[in-house]
Write a protein that holds these residues in place. Structure first.
Motif, mmCIF file in Angstrom:
data_model
loop_
_atom_site.group_PDB
_atom_site.id
_atom_site.type_symbol
_atom_site.label_atom_id
_atom_site.label_comp_id
_atom_site.label_asym_id
_atom_site.label_seq_id
_atom_site.Cartn_x
_atom_site.Cartn_y
_atom_site.Cartn_z
ATOM 1 N N ALA A 299 -19.702 14.081 24.074
ATOM 2 C CA ALA A 299 -19.696 14.227 22.614
ATOM 3 C C ALA A 299 -20.486 13.109 21.945
ATOM 4 O O ALA A 299 -21.258 13.348 21.003
ATOM 5 C CB ALA A 299 -18.255 14.241 22.093
ATOM 6 N N VAL A 300 -20.315 11.871 22.436
ATOM 7 C CA VAL A 300 -21.044 10.734 21.868
ATOM 8 C C VAL A 300 -22.531 10.863 22.170
ATOM 9 O O VAL A 300 -23.377 10.676 21.290
ATOM 10 C CB VAL A 300 -20.493 9.398 22.417
ATOM 11 C CG1 VAL A 300 -21.357 8.229 21.949
ATOM 12 C CG2 VAL A 300 -19.054 9.189 21.978
ATOM 13 N N ALA A 301 -22.856 11.169 23.427
ATOM 14 C CA ALA A 301 -24.262 11.301 23.820
ATOM 15 C C ALA A 301 -24.962 12.393 23.012
ATOM 16 O O ALA A 301 -26.096 12.226 22.560
ATOM 17 C CB ALA A 301 -24.363 11.601 25.315
ATOM 18 N N GLU A 302 -24.267 13.516 22.806
ATOM 19 C CA GLU A 302 -24.847 14.617 22.040
ATOM 20 C C GLU A 302 -25.051 14.222 20.583
ATOM 21 O O GLU A 302 -26.073 14.549 19.977
ATOM 22 C CB GLU A 302 -23.945 15.842 22.122
ATOM 23 C CG GLU A 302 -24.499 17.059 21.396
ATOM 24 C CD GLU A 302 -23.598 18.270 21.511
ATOM 25 O OE1 GLU A 302 -23.889 19.279 20.846
ATOM 26 O OE2 GLU A 302 -22.598 18.204 22.270
ATOM 27 N N ARG A 303 -24.062 13.497 20.035
ATOM 28 C CA ARG A 303 -24.181 13.074 18.645
ATOM 29 C C ARG A 303 -25.364 12.144 18.452
ATOM 30 O O ARG A 303 -26.155 12.297 17.519
ATOM 31 C CB ARG A 303 -22.900 12.373 18.194
ATOM 32 C CG ARG A 303 -22.984 11.840 16.761
ATOM 33 C CD ARG A 303 -21.759 11.067 16.366
ATOM 34 N NE ARG A 303 -21.929 10.471 15.039
ATOM 35 C CZ ARG A 303 -21.050 9.661 14.474
ATOM 36 N NH1 ARG A 303 -19.921 9.360 15.093
ATOM 37 N NH2 ARG A 303 -21.285 9.143 13.279
ATOM 38 N N LEU A 304 -25.517 11.167 19.344
ATOM 39 C CA LEU A 304 -26.619 10.218 19.221
ATOM 40 C C LEU A 304 -27.963 10.908 19.424
ATOM 41 O O LEU A 304 -28.921 10.650 18.694
ATOM 42 C CB LEU A 304 -26.445 9.075 20.218
ATOM 43 C CG LEU A 304 -25.208 8.188 20.037
ATOM 44 C CD1 LEU A 304 -25.259 7.003 20.984
ATOM 45 C CD2 LEU A 304 -25.061 7.709 18.607
ATOM 46 N N ALA A 305 -28.035 11.790 20.416
ATOM 47 C CA ALA A 305 -29.292 12.491 20.690
ATOM 48 C C ALA A 305 -29.703 13.359 19.504
ATOM 49 O O ALA A 305 -30.892 13.462 19.181
ATOM 50 C CB ALA A 305 -29.149 13.338 21.946
ATOM 51 N N SER A 306 -28.721 13.984 18.842
ATOM 52 C CA SER A 306 -29.039 14.845 17.704
ATOM 53 C C SER A 306 -29.587 14.059 16.523
ATOM 54 O O SER A 306 -30.222 14.622 15.632
ATOM 55 C CB SER A 306 -27.783 15.607 17.259
ATOM 56 O OG SER A 306 -26.827 14.738 16.684
ATOM 57 N N GLU A 307 -29.350 12.735 16.522
ATOM 58 C CA GLU A 307 -29.837 11.891 15.448
ATOM 59 C C GLU A 307 -31.100 11.118 15.845
ATOM 60 O O GLU A 307 -31.609 10.308 15.081
ATOM 61 C CB GLU A 307 -28.747 10.891 15.035
ATOM 62 C CG GLU A 307 -27.464 11.527 14.531
ATOM 63 C CD GLU A 307 -27.617 12.144 13.158
ATOM 64 O OE1 GLU A 307 -28.681 11.965 12.537
ATOM 65 O OE2 GLU A 307 -26.688 12.824 12.707
ATOM 66 N N GLY A 308 -31.575 11.337 17.072
ATOM 67 C CA GLY A 308 -32.799 10.675 17.506
ATOM 68 C C GLY A 308 -32.591 9.398 18.280
ATOM 69 O O GLY A 308 -33.550 8.690 18.571
ATOM 70 N N ALA A 309 -31.343 9.099 18.651
ATOM 71 C CA ALA A 309 -31.061 7.887 19.419
ATOM 72 C C ALA A 309 -30.964 8.211 20.904
ATOM 73 O O ALA A 309 -30.468 9.273 21.286
ATOM 74 C CB ALA A 309 -29.764 7.245 18.942
ATOM 75 N N GLU A 310 -31.419 7.285 21.736
ATOM 76 C CA GLU A 310 -31.363 7.467 23.180
ATOM 77 C C GLU A 310 -30.348 6.494 23.763
ATOM 78 O O GLU A 310 -30.611 5.292 23.846
ATOM 79 C CB GLU A 310 -32.743 7.211 23.790
ATOM 80 C CG GLU A 310 -33.844 8.111 23.221
ATOM 81 C CD GLU A 310 -35.235 7.682 23.651
ATOM 82 O OE1 GLU A 310 -35.348 6.691 24.397
ATOM 83 O OE2 GLU A 310 -36.207 8.338 23.241
ATOM 84 N N PRO A 311 -29.146 6.960 24.166
ATOM 85 C CA PRO A 311 -28.126 6.060 24.722
ATOM 86 C C PRO A 311 -28.636 5.379 25.989
ATOM 87 O O PRO A 311 -29.369 5.973 26.776
ATOM 88 C CB PRO A 311 -26.954 7.000 25.028
ATOM 89 C CG PRO A 311 -27.205 8.220 24.202
ATOM 90 C CD PRO A 311 -28.694 8.354 24.108
#
Length: 342
Positions: A299-311
């Motif tokens: 859920a966190v990874a998907e949220r960050l990716a949807s905003e353009g962030a790469e965990p």
């Protein structure tokens, strides 16, 4: 009312001698000390709320990332992670606060490229040393910068914008989260490479700058994708280029600055967790372990990716080496561009 329970000895049991009682007490003390040492700080950390300082105003990339990871880590710990926004002096106020906090893990900071890599070259009297005063925990995420224009600028491509800026030197305003911020430096680097003249308008945080960009008070910004994506998707802001080495999956039709005629250009923001330097290694290890686990949560990874962030979620050692390399890189960019915080 305090209730005290007293356990009385059984009169049928023999009373031990003083020597035996003393020996038993000594043995009990040794066992207690050994148990305490074996337990260690990580067995009790955290036993109270942890403060995660964000050295900028709410609404920017640093704040968004801190809240995303803080919420998930709090669930694992069973203790609140309190996000505390402490803006000022290009992030120096909040970072200094953490540098001078008790090194027990209960006060940590979400640092980023500006506060830990650029500020050493921008400020002659920096109130903290990013290497000496901190224990790196983990690199949280990489966030590519995006060049966006607001309703005050009609340019549809990067070439159009550069032509407009060159025809009107110093008349186009760009905003940033403050003097010395990552957005400020990325745009100065852009100016250096493209030869355009833009007027800098510093704000007290990314959120207020974006608000004025949306309102047409300034023309453009180059900043991290996170706080921009909702406005790009809604059509309120127009993305002309991304400052990453390759295109973003969430903006596949937006070219990079490099492929738009400026090869090699890249300006990517990064964010990571730090604790005060003397924080016990096992406490740092626990925060690291749980933060990395949070970043791997779907859920966190998907949220960050949807905003353009790469965990990311690397080791403290690797993160420390990365910070040192970034200090050297951005120190050179600042010297060559002449960027100043005044």
């Amino acid at each position: 009312m305090t209730r005290t329970t007293r356990f009385r000895p059984d009169p049928r049991r023999p009373v031990p001698s003083r020597r035996a009682a003393a020996a038993a007490a000594a043995l009990a003390l040794v066992v207690a000390i050994g148990t305490a040492h074996a337990a260690g700080p990580t067995d009790t950390f955290p036993s109270r709320p942890v403060r995660l300082v964000v050295p900028f105003t709410p609404g920017g990339s640093t704040d968004i990332l801190a809240r995303a990871i803080g919420q998930k880590v709090a669930e694992a710990w069973g203790q609140p992670v309190v996000i505390e926004n402490k803006p000022g002096a290009g992030g120096n106020v909040g970072v200094e606060l953490v540098a001078k906090s008790a090194p027990d893990g209960y006060t940590i900071v979400m640092g980023h490229i500006g506060t830990f890599a650029a500020n050493p070259a921008l400020y002659k009297a920096l109130p903290y040393d990013p290497i000496r005063d901190f224990a790196p925990i983990t690199l949280v995420a990489m966030v590519p910068n995006v060049l966006v224009v607001g309703p005050a600028v009609e340019s549809r491509t990067l070439a159009d914008l550069i032509a407009l800026a060159k025809a009107n030197p110093g008349k186009l305003d760009y905003g940033s989260g403050g003097n010395g911020s990552a957005a400020h430096l990325a745009t100065e680097y852009f100016k250096l490479r493209t030869g355009v003249s833009l007027q800098h308008v510093p704000y007290k945080g990314t959120g207020p700058a974006i608000a004025d960009l949306l309102g047409g008070q300034i023309g453009l910004m180059i900043t991290g994708a996170l706080p921009l994506m909702q406005h790009i998707k809604s059509g309120k802001l127009r993305a002309l280029a991304v400052a990453s080495p390759t295109r973003l999956s969430i903006l596949p039709d937006v070219p990079t600055v490099a492929e738009s005629g400026y090869p090699g250009f890249a300006a990517v923001q990064w964010y990571g967790l730090f604790a005060p330097a003397a924080t016990p290694k096992d406490v740092v290890a626990k925060i690291h372990r749980d933060a990395v686990r949070a970043l791997k949560d779907p859920a966190v990874a998907e949220r960050l990716a949807s905003e353009g962030a790469e965990p990311v979620g690397d080791t403290p050692e690797h993160f420390g080496a990365f910070v040192r390399s970034e200090i050297a890189l951005w120190g050179k960019v600042i010297r060559e561009s002449g960027a100043k915080v005044e």
